[in-house]
Structures are given as structure tokens and as C-alpha cells.
Write a protein that holds these residues in place. Structure first.
Motif, PDB file in Angstrom:
ATOM      1  N   MET A 186     -36.616  -2.895  -7.085  1.00  0.00           N
ATOM      2  CA  MET A 186     -37.506  -2.031  -6.311  1.00  0.00           C
ATOM      3  C   MET A 186     -37.719  -2.643  -4.934  1.00  0.00           C
ATOM      4  O   MET A 186     -38.148  -3.775  -4.816  1.00  0.00           O
ATOM      5  N   ASN A 187     -37.334  -1.930  -3.915  1.00  0.00           N
ATOM      6  CA  ASN A 187     -37.613  -2.407  -2.568  1.00  0.00           C
ATOM      7  C   ASN A 187     -38.216  -1.254  -1.752  1.00  0.00           C
ATOM      8  O   ASN A 187     -38.355  -0.138  -2.249  1.00  0.00           O
ATOM      9  N   MET A 225     -51.085  -0.997  -3.024  1.00  0.00           N
ATOM     10  CA  MET A 225     -49.947  -1.832  -2.607  1.00  0.00           C
ATOM     11  C   MET A 225     -50.432  -3.066  -1.865  1.00  0.00           C
ATOM     12  O   MET A 225     -49.872  -4.151  -2.008  1.00  0.00           O
ATOM     13  N   MET A 246     -51.537  -5.490  -4.304  1.00  0.00           N
ATOM     14  CA  MET A 246     -50.391  -6.142  -4.973  1.00  0.00           C
ATOM     15  C   MET A 246     -49.658  -7.112  -4.053  1.00  0.00           C
ATOM     16  O   MET A 246     -48.667  -7.709  -4.445  1.00  0.00           O
ATOM     17  N   GLY A 247     -50.114  -7.216  -2.804  1.00  0.00           N
ATOM     18  CA  GLY A 247     -49.513  -8.225  -1.929  1.00  0.00           C
ATOM     19  C   GLY A 247     -48.771  -7.673  -0.727  1.00  0.00           C
ATOM     20  O   GLY A 247     -48.191  -8.447   0.034  1.00  0.00           O
ATOM     21  N   ALA A 248     -48.771  -6.331  -0.565  1.00  0.00           N
ATOM     22  CA  ALA A 248     -48.052  -5.768   0.600  1.00  0.00           C
ATOM     23  C   ALA A 248     -48.836  -6.068   1.867  1.00  0.00           C
ATOM     24  O   ALA A 248     -50.058  -5.901   1.892  1.00  0.00           O
ATOM     25  N   LYS A 260     -45.818  -4.056   6.099  1.00  0.00           N
ATOM     26  CA  LYS A 260     -44.969  -3.452   5.068  1.00  0.00           C
ATOM     27  C   LYS A 260     -45.338  -1.980   4.870  1.00  0.00           C
ATOM     28  O   LYS A 260     -44.458  -1.128   4.684  1.00  0.00           O
ATOM     29  N   ASN A 262     -43.381   0.597 -11.335  1.00  0.00           N
ATOM     30  CA  ASN A 262     -44.652   0.158 -10.760  1.00  0.00           C
ATOM     31  C   ASN A 262     -44.822  -1.346 -10.944  1.00  0.00           C
ATOM     32  O   ASN A 262     -45.298  -2.047 -10.052  1.00  0.00           O
ATOM     33  N   LEU A 273     -42.451  -3.098  -8.655  1.00  0.00           N
ATOM     34  CA  LEU A 273     -42.974  -3.080  -7.280  1.00  0.00           C
ATOM     35  C   LEU A 273     -43.996  -4.202  -7.084  1.00  0.00           C
ATOM     36  O   LEU A 273     -44.004  -4.874  -6.054  1.00  0.00           O
ATOM     37  N   ALA A 274     -44.835  -4.397  -8.113  1.00  0.00           N
ATOM     38  CA  ALA A 274     -45.830  -5.483  -8.027  1.00  0.00           C
ATOM     39  C   ALA A 274     -45.125  -6.832  -7.870  1.00  0.00           C
ATOM     40  O   ALA A 274     -45.578  -7.688  -7.111  1.00  0.00           O
ATOM     41  N   HIS A 283     -42.064  -7.255  -6.563  1.00  0.00           N
ATOM     42  CA  HIS A 283     -41.418  -7.266  -5.245  1.00  0.00           C
ATOM     43  C   HIS A 283     -42.427  -7.582  -4.141  1.00  0.00           C
ATOM     44  O   HIS A 283     -42.168  -8.409  -3.256  1.00  0.00           O
ATOM     45  N   LEU A 284     -43.595  -6.908  -4.208  1.00  0.00           N
ATOM     46  CA  LEU A 284     -44.583  -7.092  -3.148  1.00  0.00           C
ATOM     47  C   LEU A 284     -45.175  -8.501  -3.148  1.00  0.00           C
ATOM     48  O   LEU A 284     -45.610  -9.000  -2.116  1.00  0.00           O
ATOM     49  N   ARG A 317     -49.681  -4.582 -15.031  1.00  0.00           N
ATOM     50  CA  ARG A 317     -49.373  -4.791 -13.615  1.00  0.00           C
ATOM     51  C   ARG A 317     -50.147  -5.989 -13.057  1.00  0.00           C
ATOM     52  O   ARG A 317     -49.634  -6.761 -12.259  1.00  0.00           O
TER      53      ARG A 317
END
Lengths: 421, 211
Positions: free
Chosen positions: A1-2, A326, A329-331, A335, B99, B102-103, B105-106, B148
Motif C-alpha cells: 500500500m502506497n 492518516m 497513523m503517522g502521515a 503526505k 487499512n 496503510l498503517a 506504510h504510514l 490497526r
């Protein structure tokens, strides 16, 4: 996932919104691309078919019509001129004229024009025989590569011509002698590909068969023309006959050459027109329509840019919580900015690809009709550098449409948004 | 380890919230109780670095959140803090499994499909990996949000009213699951709630909003 995949998923999650934006964008890009491709191919063909001709001399009338009919074989001729009037220009050894090639028009075969001329006509377009031989006699025909391929003509085939340039069974010269294919040309990419070329006298022979009973025999003698070969002599030996026009090349562009056009127009029953000037006039006439269509395409693209903007802006409202999530979650802020910008750019790229596809698809569908209208082969696979610039423009619009929503996403207050959730 | 000192926040002048110091050891589970309006969610946001305090400090594993730049704090949050909200929200365009990816990746972690599959299995969601969030029941959504929160094996798990919307049976299950998963990754678990049903579950309790 990117981020790219996420952008794509976000877009496809709303297929209707995405579809509308894409169709609008594609239509705008497609229309501009089609105009560019059409314009380029027409200009290329028109330029190629100038063939070094400096002057066209024919019957009085519209100079543009004379050029279009004699050089591009599009329009109807302005009429005919007497060989006696044209003879001074056709005679070898003229001090100013390098070559003068006579043309007789008026008949066609299945929509392709039959041109009565001299073998020098082929040299104008760099045409060479692919098979067979040059015509030697009246009613012998050398077919252009395009017409031979389209109509499936081969050496030895015969056909009867129709009066005029449209395909019409009622106008076939049934009582006339048949034309016979004796040669086929290599492709030239010029108008010669779409023509059936024959000796200057062939069209006289076809029309003579109609009028033979009432035909005026003064000035020529069938008895002396030899059995089975009407008009065996040179063109200048038939001063009572007519041709449609002459294509003239000058030896040099001196003042006398430049004055010739004015002299012909003022002092003879004929008309002289300069191809380059008339074609420029045609471009400027076409330019108005093209410009209007280009503006229309720009408006469509701007509307599609607005549609992308509205679509992204509305989706932001629905995705406020997602964006905040997001960040949780660290974005980073950048980003989120990149995510929305990518969505705008993806739509623009897809819209561009759709537009280019539509444009070249339309070219593919239009090619046959255009060939009949303009007597040229049009290619759907003709890509232009300008279409790459169009990609740059599309990306610019995608970016412009996305930047405000992207900044809004970037500035999302995580805590406030999540507290509302 | 989570440690706060003299933490306070004011939404408007004269409406300041002051919070007692919190000190939770690694692997410890704490319950922060308070009535509505007592500032529970504000405290959780301060602990998670979602909001900056006007005074005081939050330290996680020896790192002061105030010392981190915005981008570093985002990265730190993604790697070290797992947050579960009262209402489970997801990226709607992605499957449950995506989902979680994504967690990862981020947070700068390479997506590990095997770990995602195992975690979903452990939480009873093995068959829901390819489902869209909107296809899950309320209980399943809460379990997926727990998955998540712990996918990156965070040092701290913060849960904001994780059981308030659930019935008694699901409430017990979710609490059990949270504690079990926190133990599995040896994370400090901190639950803020006004749900009295949880009082018996976690003995280490701090009450806020009391005069």
C-alpha cells in the motif's frame, strides 16, 4: 500500500464522480488533440502538394477554387481554357517558364479523379512506376498507389469513367471507350496517390464519343489520326481543344516571373493564381473556425478542471475523518498534500490518455471520409510533439484543480476533526 | 513508559483543564476515568501528540513529545503510539487488510501481509481481511481498529471510550482483547472512559475532572 495506490483507490471508490471528470477532461483534450492532428496533417499534405508549382493558370473564377481543383483535386474546376490561349506558356523554350504541365479534368472513376496530363506531372510529385509502364496512347491509365489499392486495380483492368467527380451510376460514359490500366505508381504520400493519370487526350476522346454526331470536325481530321488512336499528335497540335489548367514552374523568381500573374490576369481570358498565397488564405479562413473550436475545447477543459476541483473538494468533506486518521497513523502534512495532489494529477493523466485515445480513434473513423473529401490518406497513428505539451497543460490543470483541496487536507486539525467524529 | 508532568490545556481563556500527572510503566494497564466534559478526550489527544499542551510535558519511552518537529512527531506517533477511538473509522476505499497495510506504510514499516493475516486471525477477523469497512458490524469494526492500533507493535496504546457504544457482552470481549493484545506486544495500555463497566477490569485507575 502506497500513496499512489491509495489515490487510485480513492478515485475508483467514487466511479461516477471520477467518470464525469474523466469524460469532460477527455473531451477537452480530445478536441484539442484532434484539431492539432487534423491541422498538422492537412498542412503537411497541402505543403507537400505545392510540389514546387509557382503559378496555376486556368479559367477565370475564384483563384482559391482554381488552386484547390488543379493542385489538391478537391474542388470543381473554374472551367476550361483554350489550348490556343495556353500555347504560349506550354511551348518549350519559354524564357521564364521552366515547365508548364497541362491538366484536363472533368471525369472520375468511383470517386477518384481522372487527370489528363503529360508524363512530366509524375516528376512534380516524385512519382515512379511500381509496375507496368507509362501511358503511350489515349485511354491508357497509370493509377496512383492509393486508388489502385483501394479499388483493387491491376495492370490490364479496364473501366468506364463517370462525368463529374461524384460516384454516380447514371453519369457513366457507357458509350465511350474503356480506360485501361497500364501502370501503377509507387506511393508518394501526395495527391498523385489518389488520382488516375492518363494522356491529355483521353478525356477529349471520352466526351467526343457523346458528341460525335454533332461534333465539329474542323481543325482536326480523324482519318489522319490513325486507326484506333485518336489524337496521336502533341498537345499543341490541337489548338481548337481545351484543357482545364496549367501547373507552371518558373526558371527563377525574377521580376518578370513575378509580373506574369498580373499580366495573365489583366491581359488574357485566363486566370493565374499563386498556390502559396491561396493556401495561406485558406489557412486563415480555416483558422477562424479552428480558433473557435480550440476556445471551445479550452472551455471544456476548464469546466473539467472545475469538475475535478469540486469532486476533490466534496470528497474532502466526506474524508475529513479519514485524513485525520492518516495523520494519527503517522502521515505527515506533506503526505496528505501529496495524496490529494496525486488524485488531481491521476485524473488529469487519465483524462489526457482518454482524450488522446478519443482523438486518434476519431481520426481512424474519419480517415475514409477525409480521404474522399481531400484526396489524401490521413493517419490515425500520426502523433505530434504538441500532444506532449498538451500533457503538460493537462497536468497543470490537474494540479491547479487539486492544490486548494490539497492545502485544506494538509491543514487538517487532527484533534478537532477527531473530536467531531 | 508514559509520563506526564503538569499537563494543562485551555480551549478559551478561563476555561483551562489541568490534568494530574500520569506515570505508567512499560506493559502497565491504566484506566483514566472522568465524566463527560472532564477533558478525557483532550487528555488522550495530548498524550497521543494530536494536540500540543499549553503547559507541561508528555514523555513516552524517554522522548518528550514537545522536543519533536511536526514531521518527527507524526513519524513517532505512527511507530510508537496506537490509538483506538470511540467510533471506529477507516479509509473507506480500502479493505480491512489494506487499512492495516496503510498503517504500516504510514509508520514507515514495510507492509507485512503475513503479520496482518495473523493479527486478523487472532482477533477473529481472518475472514474479513478483504471486506470493506462498511461491511463490518460495530463489534467487528472495533476489533479491526484494535488490530490497526497494534499492527506496528507500539510502545503505548491509547483507547478513547472503546466500549461506550458496545453492549455488555461486546464490552467485556473488547476489554479482554485490548489487554490481551497489549500484553502480546508488551505495550502500555491507557484507556480513557466514563464507562463504569470497565472499573472492575483494570485496577490501576486515575480519575480526572474532580475538584
Amino acid at each position: 500500500m502506497n500513496i499512489l495506490r491509495l489515490s487510485w483507490k480513492n478515485l475508483t471508490n467514487k466511479p461516477l464522480n471520477m467518470g464525469l471528470s474523466l469524460v469532460l477532461f477527455g473531451l477537452g483534450v480530445g478536441l484539442i488533440s484532434l484539431l492539432l492532428v487534423l491541422n498538422d496533417q492537412l498542412q503537411e499534405k497541402f505543403s507537400k502538394n505545392l510540389a514546387g508549382v509557382d503559378l496555376v493558370v486556368g479559367a477565370k473564377g475564384s483563384p482559391l477554387q482554381l488552386i484547390l481543383s488543379s493542385m489538391y483535386h478537391i474542388d470543381a474546376p473554374t472551367g476550361n481554357i483554350n489550348i490556343s490561349d495556353a500555347a504560349p506558356f506550354l511551348r518549350p523554350g519559354h524564357p521564364i517558364i521552366e515547365s508548364a504541365i497541362p491538366l484536363s479534368l472533368g471525369d472520375s472513376y468511383r470517386g477518384h479523379r481522372i487527370v489528363g496530363t503529360e508524363p512530366a506531372f509524375l516528376a512534380l510529385y516524385g512519382a515512379v512506376l511500381a509496375e507496368g509502364a507509362m501511358w503511350q496512347r489515349t485511354m491508357e491509365v497509370v493509377a496512383g498507389a492509393g486508388v489502385a489499392s483501394k479499388l483493387g486495380l491491376s495492370i490490364g483492368d479496364t473501366f468506364k469513367s463517370s462525368h463529374g467527380f461524384d460516384q454516380n451510376e447514371d453519369l457513366v460514359h457507357e458509350d465511350a471507350e474503356s480506360f485501361k490500366i497500364v501502370g501503377i505508381l509507387e506511393p508518394t504520400g501526395a495527391v498523385a496517390d489518389q488520382l488516375l493519370l492518363t494522356r491529355f487526350s483521353s478525356l477529349w476522346a471520352v466526351h467526343e464519343s457523346h458528341d460525335h454526331e454533332s461534333h465539329d470536325h474542323e481543325g482536326h481530321d480523324h482519318e489522319s489520326e490513325g486507326a484506333g488512336e485518336p489524337y496521336p499528335k502533341g498537345l499543341l497540335d490541337y489548338q481548337d481543344k481545351q484543357i482545364t489548367s496549367m501547373l507552371i514552374q518558373f526558371k527563377g523568381h525574377n521580376i518578370q516571373a513575378l509580373n506574369m500573374q498580373r499580366a495573365i490576369n489583366e491581359n488574357t481570358e485566363m486566370q493565374a493564381a499563386t498556390p502559396a498565397i491561396e493556401i495561406n488564405r485558406l489557412y486563415s479562413l480555416m483558422g477562424t473556425g479552428t480558433k473557435a473550436l480550440r476556445w471551445l475545447a479550452m472551455v471544456i477543459i476548464i469546466v473539467s478542471g472545475l469538475s475535478i476541483f469540486i469532486s476533490l473538494y466534496n470528497s474532502l468533506k466526506e474524508r475529513r475523518y479519514e485524513l485525520a486518521l492518516m495523520r494519527v497513523m503517522g502521515a505527515s502534512r506533506s503526505k496528505l498534500l501529496a495524496l490529494i495532489v496525486l488524485e488531481g494529477l491521476l485524473l488529469a493523466v487519465l483524462g489526457y490518455v482518454l482524450g488522446i485515445g478519443l482523438s486518434h480513434g476519431a481520426m481512424y473513423l474519419l480517415a475514409d471520409q477525409m480521404r474522399e473529401t481531400y484526396q489524401y490518406d490521413f493517419s490515425w497513428a500520426h502523433f505530434l510533439q504538441e500532444e506532449l505539451y498538451l500533457l503538460g497543460g493537462a497536468l497543470g490543470i490537474g494540479l491547479a484543480a487539486a492544490i486548494l483541496p490539497a492545502l485544506q487536507a494538509r491543514n487538517t486539525d487532527i484533534s478537532e476533526t477527531l473530536s467531531d467524529g | 513508559m508514559l509520563k506526564t508532568t503538569n499537563l494543562s490545556y485551555a480551549y478559551a481563556p478561563g476555561q483551562g483543564l489541568s490534568f494530574p500527572d500520569i506515570h505508567c510503566q512499560k506493559g502497565e494497564h491504566c484506566l483514566i476515568l472522568g465524566q463527560s466534559g472532564s477533558g478525557k478526550t483532550t487528555l488522550l489527544h495530548l498524550l497521543g501528540g494530536l494536540r500540543a499542551p499549553q503547559a507541561g510535558e508528555v514523555m513516552i519511552n524517554g522522548t518528550a513529545l514537545s522536543s519533536l518537529s511536526s514531521a518527527a512527531l507524526d513519524r513517532f506517533r505512527g511507530q510508537q503510539i496506537g490509538i483506538i477511538f470511540q467510533t471506529a473509522h477507516f479509509v473507506q476505499s480500502l479493505t480491512v487488510s489494506d487499512n492495516l497495510a496503510l498503517a504500516q506504510h504510514l509508520a514507515g514499516v514495510r507492509p507485512d501481509r503475513a503479520r496482518i493475516r495473523n493479527l486478523l486471525e487472532r482477533l477473529g477477523l481472518g475472514h474479513k481481511g478483504s471486506a470493506r469497512p462498511q461491511q463490518l458490524s460495530v463489534g467487528e469494526k472495533q476489533r479491526a481498529s484494535i488490530a490497526r492500533a497494534i499492527i506496528n507493535q507500539p510502545a503505548i496504546i491509547l483507547a478513547d471510550e472503546p466500549t461506550s457504544a458496545l453492549d455488555d457482552r461486546n464490552c467485556g470481549q473488547v476489554l479482554e482483547l485490548l489487554e490481551e493484545q497489549a500484553r502480546a506486544v508488551d505495550a502500555t495500555l491507557l484507556i480513557v472512559t466514563h464507562d463504569a463497566r470497565l472499573k472492575g477490569g483494570i485496577p490501576n485507575q486515575i480519575t480526572i475532572g474532580q475538584p
